[in-house]
Design a protein around this motif. Structure first.
Motif, PDB file in Angstrom:
ATOM      1  N   ASP A  90       0.487   5.080 -12.230  1.00  0.00           N
ATOM      2  CA  ASP A  90       0.056   6.512 -11.900  1.00  0.00           C
ATOM      3  C   ASP A  90      -0.604   6.518 -12.421  1.00  0.00           C
ATOM      4  OD1 ASP A  90       0.439   8.294 -10.563  1.00  0.00           O
ATOM      5  OD2 ASP A  90       1.831   9.051 -11.803  1.00  0.00           O
ATOM      6  N   ILE A 105       0.779  -0.699   0.197  1.00  0.00           N
ATOM      7  CA  ILE A 105       0.332  -0.009  -0.039  1.00  0.00           C
ATOM      8  C   ILE A 105       0.630   1.098   0.327  1.00  0.00           C
ATOM      9  CG2 ILE A 105      -1.646   1.496   1.130  1.00  0.00           C
ATOM     10  CD1 ILE A 105      -2.944  -1.443   2.057  1.00  0.00           C
ATOM     11  N   ARG A 106       2.285   1.774   0.794  1.00  0.00           N
ATOM     12  CA  ARG A 106       2.752   2.494   0.876  1.00  0.00           C
ATOM     13  C   ARG A 106       3.690   2.549  -0.475  1.00  0.00           C
ATOM     14  NH1 ARG A 106       5.948   0.755   6.961  1.00  0.00           N
ATOM     15  NH2 ARG A 106       4.098   2.091   8.253  1.00  0.00           N
ATOM     16  N   LEU A 113       2.214   6.924  -7.040  1.00  0.00           N
ATOM     17  CA  LEU A 113       0.813   7.912  -6.970  1.00  0.00           C
ATOM     18  C   LEU A 113       1.189   9.445  -7.221  1.00  0.00           C
ATOM     19  CD1 LEU A 113      -2.769   6.790  -5.625  1.00  0.00           C
ATOM     20  CD2 LEU A 113      -0.975   5.967  -8.094  1.00  0.00           C
ATOM     21  N   ARG A 147       1.662  16.540  -2.728  1.00  0.00           N
ATOM     22  CA  ARG A 147       0.518  15.982  -1.389  1.00  0.00           C
ATOM     23  C   ARG A 147      -0.712  16.775  -1.129  1.00  0.00           C
ATOM     24  NH1 ARG A 147       6.176  17.333   2.591  1.00  0.00           N
ATOM     25  NH2 ARG A 147       7.519  14.950   1.306  1.00  0.00           N
ATOM     26  N   THR A 193       0.316   4.454  -2.838  1.00  0.00           N
ATOM     27  CA  THR A 193       0.636   5.748  -2.522  1.00  0.00           C
ATOM     28  C   THR A 193       1.768   6.369  -3.312  1.00  0.00           C
ATOM     29  OG1 THR A 193       1.401   5.339  -0.517  1.00  0.00           O
ATOM     30  CG2 THR A 193      -0.845   5.138  -0.505  1.00  0.00           C
ATOM     31  N   HIS A 194       3.058   5.598  -3.247  1.00  0.00           N
ATOM     32  CA  HIS A 194       4.654   6.465  -3.366  1.00  0.00           C
ATOM     33  C   HIS A 194       4.496   6.587  -5.040  1.00  0.00           C
ATOM     34  CE1 HIS A 194       8.723   7.926  -3.650  1.00  0.00           C
ATOM     35  NE2 HIS A 194       7.825   6.676  -4.784  1.00  0.00           N
ATOM     36  N   LYS A 239      -3.577  14.532  -3.210  1.00  0.00           N
ATOM     37  CA  LYS A 239      -3.475  13.416  -3.435  1.00  0.00           C
ATOM     38  C   LYS A 239      -5.389  13.535  -1.804  1.00  0.00           C
ATOM     39  CE  LYS A 239       0.534  11.413  -4.226  1.00  0.00           C
ATOM     40  NZ  LYS A 239       1.761  10.966  -2.863  1.00  0.00           N
TER      41      LYS A 239
END
Length: 421
Positions: free
Chosen positions: A232, A8-9, A15, A147, A12-13, A150
């Protein structure tokens, strides 16, 4: 569990630029055009969104493919086709930049003004919003922008889908009982052509996403694989198309067959839009609807105010390499010029938001065949793109069909304008 958390990390990184693409794309085309389309034509307009998203996809994919493989942005690919492409792109971008930023900031100002119940001119709000966005970009640069977007998109997605689900039970019966509208007329043709111009996004956004991808890799000093770059972008692209369908659904559920007609411009349009939503869903839902409207337009405004100066600056130093050392200065000068120019334009169209939006969407559509052709040439040119990474047979056929479609519809649009007059 630890493995799932790490995945998951990592996801999200990955994206980033794709989310900025979605934020830039989900704006007036969704809040106004898609809602109005649903109100006039119902759920059938979803077919148009699927069609145009399918047709435009290869040209967005080409931009990301080129950047992921060559580590260059798409404008550098244009430059390798010939310096003339940069001058042509610059001419098209300058005109579109002022119109687009003026449009989205003015709509955002109308939304914000209505929500807080302000009585001052939307132009004042437009200046305040653009000032905030410019200051935010100046202080936080790309990192803050990514950031923040998102979080904004997460709020936007949840609130919009929630509004649609809540509106469904109370309104679907009326929708089923409403007869289909007449589609074979010049008014419908004109709306559909302009509608496709900005959905799911103008093709020039392929350049923006490429620039954001390159910028992100430079800042993080990490190289995302081609697969990660495409994940992405695909997430952002699908999110954009799905939200367009949801807004069409909201317009359908709230207004289709109701006999209610929205005002054409200004604060009155935004007021009527939010009032209709809350009247048909419930007054308790007003906060949700206001969050949807404000996040939709704010995210578009701030991303456009970063993207256009970034594109203009890159175009200038590619056309004139000696100016590269002044890139950052050119970027900030571009921000300031667009800031003041857009305010002047907003003031001119202060009583005609609908006219401003119509001009912007029309220009986007007419420029689409050009961007489609240039993106195709970049990724199929043996001297620019390594042969093993060029699109295959079916992708080429798909994209050539897309160029033919966009060109044909562009000609049809011009013909329609001449005929309508």
């Amino acid at each position: 569990m630890a493995g799932l958390i790490n995945r998951i990390r990592r996801f999200t990184h990955i994206l980033g630029p794709g989310m900025l693409f979605a934020a830039a794309a989900i704006g007036g085309s969704h809040l106004i055009q898609s809602t109005r389309g649903g109100a006039n034509y119902g759920f059938m307009l979803i077919i148009v969104v699927i069609l145009i998203s399918f047709i435009k996809y290869p040209f967005f994919e080409f931009g990301q493919r080129f950047t992921a493989v060559t580590q260059k942005n798409l404008l550098q690919g244009y430059a390798e086709l010939g310096r003339w492409t940069l001058f042509l792109y610059f001419a098209l971008t300058i005109g579109r930049a002022f119109l687009t930023i003026a449009t989205v900031s003015f709509i955002t100002a109308n939304v914000a003004g209505y929500i807080i119940g302000a009585t001052i001119s939307p132009l004042v709000f437009s200046i305040a919003i653009l000032s905030f966005c410019a200051s935010f970009i100046f202080i936080g640069h790309y990192v803050w922008l990514e950031r923040t977007i998102k979080v904004v998109l997460l709020i936007l997605g949840i609130s919009t889908i929630a509004a649609f689900i809540i509106a469904w039970p109370e309104n679907i019966e009326r929708v089923h009982q409403t007869p289909m509208p007449d589609l074979w007329n010049l008014t419908t043709l004109g709306f559909l052509l302009a509608f496709m111009g900005w959905l799911p996004a103008p093709l020039e956004f392929s350049i923006w996403t490429s620039l954001w991808t390159k910028r992100r890799q430079r800042l993080s000093q990490s190289h995302l694989t081609r697969k990660e770059v495409m994940i992405d972008f695909n997430v952002g692209y699908i999110f954009t198309a799905v939200l367009a369908m949801v807004f069409i659904g909201l317009g359908t559920l709230v207004m289709y067959g109701s006999g209610e007609v929205l005002a054409e411009s200004g604060v009155k349009f935004i007021e009527e839009l939010i009032t209709m939503y809350t009247a048909h869903i419930g007054t308790w839902s007003q906060l949700i609807i206001e969050i949807v409207a404000l996040t939709t337009m704010f995210s578009t405004t701030i991303t456009c105010l970063d993207a256009y100066p970034r594109a203009i600056s890159n175009t200038l130093f590619l056309a004139y390499p000696s100016m590269k050392k002044y890139y950052q200065l050119m970027y900030w000068y571009s921000v300031l010029i667009l800031f003041f120019g857009s305010i002047i334009l907003s003031g001119y169209f202060i009583k005609g938001m609908h006219d401003l939006l119509g001009i912007t969407t029309t220009m986007a559509f007419l420029a689409a065949p050009l961007y489609a052709y240039l993106n195709y040439r970049v990724v199929t040119h043996d001297d620019i793109m390594p042969k093993e990474f060029q699109p295959g047979k079916w992708m080429r056929i798909w994209s050539l069909f897309g160029i033919f479609f966009l060109t044909s519809v562009g000609i049809l649009f011009v013909t329609w304008h001449i005929w309508a007059e």
